[in-house]
Design a protein around this motif. Structure first.
Motif, PDB file in Angstrom:
ATOM      1  N   UNK B 394       0.823  -1.199   0.000  1.00 27.58           N
ATOM      2  CA  UNK B 394       0.000   0.000   0.000  1.00 27.58           C
ATOM      3  C   UNK B 394       0.860   1.254   0.000  1.00 27.58           C
ATOM      4  N   UNK B 395       1.890   1.268   0.862  1.00 31.75           N
ATOM      5  CA  UNK B 395       2.723   2.465   0.934  1.00 31.75           C
ATOM      6  C   UNK B 395       3.311   2.796  -0.431  1.00 31.75           C
ATOM      7  N   UNK B 396       3.786   1.761  -1.129  1.00 32.00           N
ATOM      8  CA  UNK B 396       4.385   2.013  -2.455  1.00 32.00           C
ATOM      9  C   UNK B 396       3.350   2.474  -3.464  1.00 32.00           C
ATOM     10  N   UNK B 397       2.155   1.884  -3.399  1.00 30.69           N
ATOM     11  CA  UNK B 397       1.103   2.296  -4.340  1.00 30.69           C
ATOM     12  C   UNK B 397       0.690   3.749  -4.096  1.00 30.69           C
ATOM     13  N   UNK B 398       0.658   4.154  -2.816  1.00 29.11           N
ATOM     14  CA  UNK B 398       0.295   5.546  -2.515  1.00 29.11           C
ATOM     15  C   UNK B 398       1.430   6.488  -2.918  1.00 29.11           C
ATOM     16  N   UNK B 399       2.660   6.133  -2.532  1.00 32.33           N
ATOM     17  CA  UNK B 399       3.754   7.102  -2.620  1.00 32.33           C
ATOM     18  C   UNK B 399       4.584   6.985  -3.893  1.00 32.33           C
ATOM     19  N   UNK B 400       4.659   5.795  -4.473  1.00 27.20           N
ATOM     20  CA  UNK B 400       5.571   5.602  -5.611  1.00 27.20           C
ATOM     21  C   UNK B 400       4.846   5.212  -6.892  1.00 27.20           C
ATOM     22  N   UNK B 401       3.527   5.418  -6.934  1.00 31.64           N
ATOM     23  CA  UNK B 401       2.790   5.137  -8.165  1.00 31.64           C
ATOM     24  C   UNK B 401       1.773   6.245  -8.381  1.00 31.64           C
ATOM     25  N   UNK B 402       1.119   6.217  -9.548  1.00 35.57           N
ATOM     26  CA  UNK B 402       0.002   7.133  -9.773  1.00 35.57           C
ATOM     27  C   UNK B 402      -1.303   6.337  -9.932  1.00 35.57           C
ATOM     28  N   UNK B 403      -1.320   5.103  -9.395  1.00 35.69           N
ATOM     29  CA  UNK B 403      -2.580   4.342  -9.346  1.00 35.69           C
ATOM     30  C   UNK B 403      -3.584   5.185  -8.555  1.00 35.69           C
ATOM     31  N   UNK B 404      -4.755   5.464  -9.121  1.00 28.81           N
ATOM     32  CA  UNK B 404      -5.708   6.324  -8.399  1.00 28.81           C
ATOM     33  C   UNK B 404      -5.992   5.782  -6.992  1.00 28.81           C
ATOM     34  N   UNK B 405      -6.071   6.712  -6.031  1.00 27.21           N
ATOM     35  CA  UNK B 405      -6.174   6.307  -4.615  1.00 27.21           C
ATOM     36  C   UNK B 405      -7.263   5.263  -4.367  1.00 27.21           C
ATOM     37  N   UNK B 406      -8.432   5.441  -4.957  1.00 26.67           N
ATOM     38  CA  UNK B 406      -9.542   4.535  -4.652  1.00 26.67           C
ATOM     39  C   UNK B 406      -9.354   3.156  -5.282  1.00 26.67           C
ATOM     40  N   UNK B 407      -8.418   3.043  -6.220  1.00 20.93           N
ATOM     41  CA  UNK B 407      -8.177   1.739  -6.846  1.00 20.93           C
ATOM     42  C   UNK B 407      -7.158   0.909  -6.071  1.00 20.93           C
ATOM     43  N   UNK B 408      -6.576   1.497  -5.022  1.00 21.32           N
ATOM     44  CA  UNK B 408      -5.500   0.814  -4.296  1.00 21.32           C
ATOM     45  C   UNK B 408      -6.033  -0.342  -3.454  1.00 21.32           C
ATOM     46  N   UNK B 409      -7.110  -0.105  -2.726  1.00 22.07           N
ATOM     47  CA  UNK B 409      -7.641  -1.153  -1.856  1.00 22.07           C
ATOM     48  C   UNK B 409      -8.078  -2.393  -2.649  1.00 22.07           C
ATOM     49  N   UNK B 410      -8.877  -2.247  -3.733  1.00 20.54           N
ATOM     50  CA  UNK B 410      -9.222  -3.442  -4.523  1.00 20.54           C
ATOM     51  C   UNK B 410      -7.985  -4.163  -5.045  1.00 20.54           C
ATOM     52  N   UNK B 411      -6.961  -3.395  -5.440  1.00 18.91           N
ATOM     53  CA  UNK B 411      -5.753  -4.035  -5.958  1.00 18.91           C
ATOM     54  C   UNK B 411      -5.048  -4.824  -4.864  1.00 18.91           C
ATOM     55  N   UNK B 412      -4.993  -4.282  -3.641  1.00 13.12           N
ATOM     56  CA  UNK B 412      -4.357  -5.006  -2.538  1.00 13.12           C
ATOM     57  C   UNK B 412      -5.107  -6.292  -2.239  1.00 13.12           C
ATOM     58  N   UNK B 413      -6.440  -6.225  -2.268  1.00  8.26           N
ATOM     59  CA  UNK B 413      -7.259  -7.417  -2.022  1.00  8.26           C
ATOM     60  C   UNK B 413      -6.962  -8.483  -3.072  1.00  8.26           C
ATOM     61  N   UNK B 414      -6.882  -8.068  -4.334  1.00  5.75           N
ATOM     62  CA  UNK B 414      -6.594  -8.998  -5.429  1.00  5.75           C
ATOM     63  C   UNK B 414      -5.225  -9.639  -5.233  1.00  5.75           C
ATOM     64  N   UNK B 415      -4.226  -8.804  -4.890  1.00  2.00           N
ATOM     65  CA  UNK B 415      -2.870  -9.321  -4.680  1.00  2.00           C
ATOM     66  C   UNK B 415      -2.852 -10.388  -3.596  1.00  2.00           C
ATOM     67  N   UNK B 416      -3.562 -10.091  -2.472  1.00  2.00           N
ATOM     68  CA  UNK B 416      -3.544 -11.020  -1.341  1.00  2.00           C
ATOM     69  C   UNK B 416      -4.202 -12.335  -1.727  1.00  2.00           C
ATOM     70  N   UNK B 417      -5.299 -12.269  -2.496  1.00  2.00           N
ATOM     71  CA  UNK B 417      -5.973 -13.483  -2.953  1.00  2.00           C
ATOM     72  C   UNK B 417      -5.026 -14.314  -3.816  1.00  2.00           C
ATOM     73  N   UNK B 418      -4.327 -13.628  -4.711  1.00  5.49           N
ATOM     74  CA  UNK B 418      -3.410 -14.349  -5.602  1.00  5.49           C
ATOM     75  C   UNK B 418      -2.276 -15.001  -4.826  1.00  5.49           C
ATOM     76  N   UNK B 419      -1.719 -14.259  -3.848  1.00  4.98           N
ATOM     77  CA  UNK B 419      -0.623 -14.821  -3.055  1.00  4.98           C
ATOM     78  C   UNK B 419      -1.120 -16.029  -2.260  1.00  4.98           C
ATOM     79  N   UNK B 420      -2.329 -15.921  -1.699  1.00  2.58           N
ATOM     80  CA  UNK B 420      -2.880 -17.042  -0.923  1.00  2.58           C
ATOM     81  C   UNK B 420      -3.068 -18.258  -1.829  1.00  2.58           C
ATOM     82  N   UNK B 421      -3.571 -18.050  -3.061  1.00  2.44           N
ATOM     83  CA  UNK B 421      -3.762 -19.136  -4.013  1.00  2.44           C
ATOM     84  C   UNK B 421      -2.411 -19.762  -4.384  1.00  2.44           C
ATOM     85  N   UNK B 422      -1.426 -18.881  -4.617  1.00  3.72           N
ATOM     86  CA  UNK B 422      -0.089 -19.371  -4.979  1.00  3.72           C
ATOM     87  C   UNK B 422       0.502 -20.195  -3.843  1.00  3.72           C
TER      88      UNK B 422
END
Lengths: 444, 444
Positions: B394-422
């Motif tokens: 999250x910190x990197x998405x907020x500070x080191x990207x231009x991913x729109x703020x409201x799109x960060x939480x869904x992206x984190x959720x997706x990442x966590x799901x993928x890591x759990x599946x992996x």
């Protein structure tokens, strides 16, 4: 103490009565002209519903009988279906308790007369507050004769409504939390005049035309007419913005409110000329600020403006006056301490009724039209009759009791738990009884 | 078009650059005097952290290199325990990405110079907005030479900060939602001066003294000093109100911030004379209003003031400028349409960063001090290195990207799901491999 009250509306006048009774000298400033000389504004919240909280406050200053004499009791709701079918639903289990339709203007005049008649009270009209310094206690007013300053006000109480000028002067103080939230709905008042010298509909009910995403209501006026209020979206299909020609208005009423339309000869004129009012919830904190020379407090809509759907705006403001009076008694009329105590006790109740009022809009415009809702109300009333005083509905607790607003939800939860436990016991008892009556089984 | 921008702070100046580049004539009004002539205010938000969103906006107007030349990169946090023990925690997985400490005054001067150098731009100082009529397009200003009126402004953009005068004039329009929420915390700036001609602490970090319910932070200044900021409760134990004598302040610092105290020769003077600032979140809607003669818009803190704990206030305001510029391009510079589009797209992102900034206060003052938090960050960074670009914190998405703020939480959720599946697949694979390696069991 010398106390300055800003705003001679319902709450400002009642507050002045309470303060004068405690022996304080009160100067009450009002931005409008004397309402006993000027006419009422067109189409702005002509009548309101006074219920137990308001009556309790009026009783304490001896005004309840006079006010209720001019009020019309509404012991229930009358729902109007599109086909004109009527369904009456009583507000209380025994059908005797009522909310009371009263003209805002008449109520204000009674309260103003009462305030003016108290010793030590001076009412000053045509004074619009333009400045307030809580450091020096200086108040500035615009008047028809030019600007006027009042120096060293010790106690200033803002009872000047949702768009409070007193609050506006506190708003930019650091640490002052504030919010204003508008609904996407507006309101407009219409009239159903008297017919053949009498009421055109049953005057013993609050009439509702629930239409899902919109509604109309009507409250009886003393003279035989009804004041109707449309609550419609501001924009989109079926909105005030959408229905902008006489033809569209007529067509819309013919489709959705045909029974009312037949009773509204002035519909098109009322619709064209009465303004669209706004529905806003205002919250703020703190409600009191201790300056160097002055203590400033907020009361009624100035502290917590709410939407009208539970009929509790004026009732809640009157209850504020009772609580502040109690806090003054407990603190030996130390206004700074009393106002802090009043906020500590009262804020959460104001927040609660704000939420309940928002929730009730959905109930009124949508849920009351369903059979399931009516059936549920019947069960609720049956429980209330079976367990008098032990099972009381939310509507009755809000409208026919003085149980503090924030204590209502926990009480409802407790009631439901007790009823569920009682039902479980009853069921167990029935099963045991049946088993006993059947006797021991014959052995094979 | 002739455009009026109110407020020559960071966002007002950058916005002017974007507008002038599109060929608009801009008059930029500022209530303060020319900052290149007047001195800075004492102890008010001396430096700030510019990260990717801000840099991206500056890049588009060719100012990124000049701004970053005067900035100090901070690639991580340095936590100071009470016993003086230091723990460094990088902000990015590879440790190379940094937020950039920069003087607000220097950044403002660079942006002001750039705005003034653009064709068609006029900057007018010492003009405080006192009136705005969106019906006639008339603006009123107080100036040292008396009141001034500007008539028929077609486009007025309020970039005048959290306590925006433009917004204050819109606030009483019906339908204008608004809230201001203060934290019960204030802030005060202190200084750690240069020592022996150099920095007294590592200048390559944002320093934090996390103390549970309070904290201090420090950002390096270009000249070798650090600007420290206390974030303390306003009242109660350990608050600004509580610590009101030099002896109490010294004793408190000796107990909670001994390593910093040793580097602060002017502590007592700074503490006594620097003001306590307030921390407020302001939300409003709409951000644009179409009057008869004028369209009025809000941008930056005027539209969405946030608390400073994610270092995103200025970055979010700069991103607003990029979005508005994009909307102007898409609508052929129709300001009314562009401002509506800008609000539609941008409001939810502003609401999101307001929440993230509030949440991050708890992280900074409390969670960063725990071993569990540091361990979690290590796991996160290991995942980021293992799955570059696919797992980003999250910190990197907020500070080191231009991913729109409201799109960060869904992206984190997706990442966590993928890591759990992996991880599940990996575990299944390991178990299968182990079973195969063991070979078939001997039959009995």
């Amino acid at each position: 103490m010398k106390v300055t009250v800003v705003g001679a509306g319902l709450v400002g006048c009642l507050l002045t009565c309470f303060l004068a009774r405690r022996g304080h000298e009160v100067t009450l400033y009002e931005r409008r002209s004397n309402p006993r000389k000027a006419g009422a504004e067109r189409g702005r919240s002509i009548n309101l519903a006074i219920s137990e909280r308001g009556i309790d406050a009026l009783r304490r200053v001896g005004l309840d009988r006079q006010v209720l004499a001019g009020a019309l009791p509404m012991p229930g709701r009358m729902m109007h279906a599109v086909d004109g079918a009527l369904t009456f639903q009583p507000y209380s289990a025994d059908g005797t308790r009522a909310i009371n339709s009263i003209s805002r203007g008449d109520l204000n005049r009674i309260l103003l007369d009462a305030a003016e008649a108290m010793p030590g009270v001076e009412v000053v009209f045509d004074h619009r507050l333009t400045g307030l310094s809580e450091a020096t206690g200086t108040l500035s007013f615009d008047t028809p004769g030019g600007p006027v300053e009042v120096e060293k006000a010790q106690v200033v109480l803002g009872a000047d409504g949702a768009f409070s000028a007193v609050r506006a002067h506190l708003q930019w103080r650091p640490g002052f939390d504030f919010s204003q939230d508008y609904l996407d709905y507006g309101y407009k008042e219409l009239t159903i005049p008297a017919k053949d010298g009498g009421y055109a509909m049953d005057p013993g009910a609050l009439h509702i035309w629930p239409r899902g995403s919109s509604m109309m209501i009507a409250l009886p006026d003393p003279g035989g007419s009804f004041t109707c209020t449309l609550f419609w979206p501001k924009s989109g299909p079926g909105s005030f913005a959408d229905l902008d020609t006489p033809a569209k208005v007529e067509e819309h009423f013919a489709r959705h409110y045909p029974d009312a339309q037949a009773l509204m000869p002035d519909l098109l004129d009322d619709y064209a000329h009465n303004p669209v009012g706004h529905l806003v919830t205002m919250r703020c904190s703190p409600w009191q600020i201790q300056g160097e020379q002055t203590v400033v407090g907020l009361i009624g809509d100035a502290a917590h403006a709410i939407v009208p759907f539970y009929g509790q705006g004026a009732n809640a403001g009157f209850e504020d006056c009772v609580e502040l009076d109690r806090c003054l008694a407990e603190t030996g009329d130390d206004f700074a301490a009393a106002l802090r105590l009043y906020q500590d006790r009262r804020k959460r109740h104001a927040d609660t009724i704000a939420e309940l009022a928002l929730d009730n809009f959905i109930e009124m415009r949508d849920r009351v039209a369903s059979r399931a809702f009516l059936a549920q109300k019947k069960v609720e009333h049956a429980l209330e009759r079976a367990l008098p005083g032990r099972y009381v509905s939310r509507y009755e607790l809000v409208s026919f009791s003085t149980v503090p607003y924030a204590d209502i939800r926990p009480r409802l939860t407790r009631q439901r738990t007790q009823v569920a436990a009682a039902l479980a016991l009853l069921t167990a008892g029935l099963l045991a009884t049946r088993a006993l009556l059947k006797g021991p089984r014959a052995k094979p």
